[in-house]
Each structure stands twice: as structure tokens, then as C-alpha cells.
Scaffold this motif. Structure first.
Motif, short mmCIF file in Angstrom:
data_model
loop_
_atom_site.label_atom_id
_atom_site.label_comp_id
_atom_site.label_asym_id
_atom_site.label_seq_id
_atom_site.Cartn_x
_atom_site.Cartn_y
_atom_site.Cartn_z
N VAL A 1 0.84 -1.21 0.00
CA VAL A 1 0.00 0.00 0.00
C VAL A 1 0.87 1.25 0.00
CG1 VAL A 1 -1.66 1.31 1.39
CG2 VAL A 1 -1.98 -1.14 1.04
N MET B 1 2.21 1.70 -3.49
CA MET B 1 1.19 2.21 -4.39
C MET B 1 0.96 3.69 -4.16
SD MET B 1 -1.64 -0.77 -4.44
CE MET B 1 -1.40 -2.29 -5.29
N TYR C 1 -7.31 -0.42 -7.48
CA TYR C 1 -6.82 -0.67 -6.13
C TYR C 1 -7.95 -1.11 -5.21
CZ TYR C 1 -2.40 1.57 -7.37
OH TYR C 1 -1.21 1.89 -7.94
N TYR D 1 -8.21 -4.68 -3.32
CA TYR D 1 -8.41 -4.74 -1.87
C TYR D 1 -9.59 -5.63 -1.53
CZ TYR D 1 -9.45 -3.30 2.88
OH TYR D 1 -9.71 -3.31 4.20
#
Length: 163
Positions: free
Chosen positions: A122, A125, A151, A155
Motif C-alpha cells: 500500500v 502504491m 486498487y 483490496y
């Protein structure tokens, strides 16, 4: 191959790299970590070098990119190497995560390692998102909106796999 057994320096290298015991499930899928480290090293070196010539202001950003591409020695190579290595980095990260999911690396006793890896993913990203914002491409907003939804989709899939 006999020279590897007789030369003292090559004998030491041979004992660590060739003749050392390896796990039976070792495959080419285990190379992703070292390839990611190589990509990260290239990203850091090229990113710092490009940052030395980049001007982050609205009026000078395009001119600084033109300066990098035309005036800096091999600036075009640095810029394209940085861009393509970023793409390769994400491709390798997704393969690395896929290998972890395939081998069940998210299960106990490696749950903490998986959570730390997810946090790193994360953060990576978010860093890539901010790095892409500084790019002078005209389709930034459309691409970033699509990336945001990707994303979120990843997730949601990740949460379903863990359950």
C-alpha cells in the motif's frame, strides 16, 4: 568446473553459491524478491538523478523535463529507464504477491509477514501514485481514477481471499 574446486577464492564462492544445500521446493518463482531489489535500486538511483534536474513548479515542470531529455547527458535514458523500471517493478510485485497467494504465505505462522508485506504494498502504491502525479502526461486524472478503482477492486479481492 575443476578450477572452482582448486582455486581458493573460487572454492569459497563455489561453496556458497553452487554446493550449498537448497530447499527441495526452490524454483524460479523465488527470484522475484531479488529482481524487486534490483528494480528498487535502479528506481532510487535514477529517481535521485532525475530529481537533481527536475523543477517542481507549474511554470517550469515541462521545461525541466525538456532539459532532462535534451541537455542532460543520457537524460533520456535515465527518464525512460526510471519509467520502465517502475512498470517492471509493479509487474514483479504482482507476480510476487501471486506466488505468495499460491503457496499460502498468508496463513499462520507467516501472518505477520503477510500483513507487513501488505502495508509495504500500500505504501508503494501511494508512492507511485504521487510519483505519477508529477508526470506531465495529459491523461493523468483519467488514469488515476481508473487506478483508484483497480486498487479498490484488488483490496476487495484480497479481503475475500483472507476470509
Amino acid at each position: 568446473m575443476r578450477i572452482f574446486k582448486t582455486n581458493p577464492l573460487l572454492k569459497l564462492v563455489n561453496s556458497y553459491l553452487v554446493d550449498s544445500p537448497q530447499p527441495s521446493n526452490l524454483s524460479y518463482l523465488w527470484n522475484f524478491g531479488s529482481l524487486l531489489a534490483l528494480c528498487l535500486g535502479i528506481q532510487i538511483v535514477t529517481g535521485v538523478t532525475l530529481a537533481m534536474h527536475y523543477t517542481p513548479s507549474v511554470s517550469e515542470a515541462f521545461n525541466s523535463i525538456e532539459h532532462i531529455m535534451r541537455d542532460v547527458n543520457n537524460g533520456w535514458l535515465l527518464r525512460y529507464l526510471h519509467s520502465n523500471t517502475a512498470s517492471a517493478f509493479f509487474f514483479l510485485v504482482y507476480l510476487h504477491v501471486g506466488r505468495g497467494i499460491y503457496y499460502g504465505s498468508y496463513k499462520a505462522p507467516r501472518t505477520l509477514t503477510w500483513i507487513i508485506g501488505t502495508i509495504i504494498l500500500v505504501a508503494m502504491m501511494a508512492t507511485a501514485f504521487l510519483g505519477y502525479l508529477s508526470s506531465p502526461k495529459w491523461f493523468n486524472i483519467i488514469f488515476l481514477i481508473c487506478l483508484f478503482f483497480i486498487y479498490i477492486f484488488v483490496y476487495i479481492i484480497h479481503e475475500e481471499i483472507i476470509r
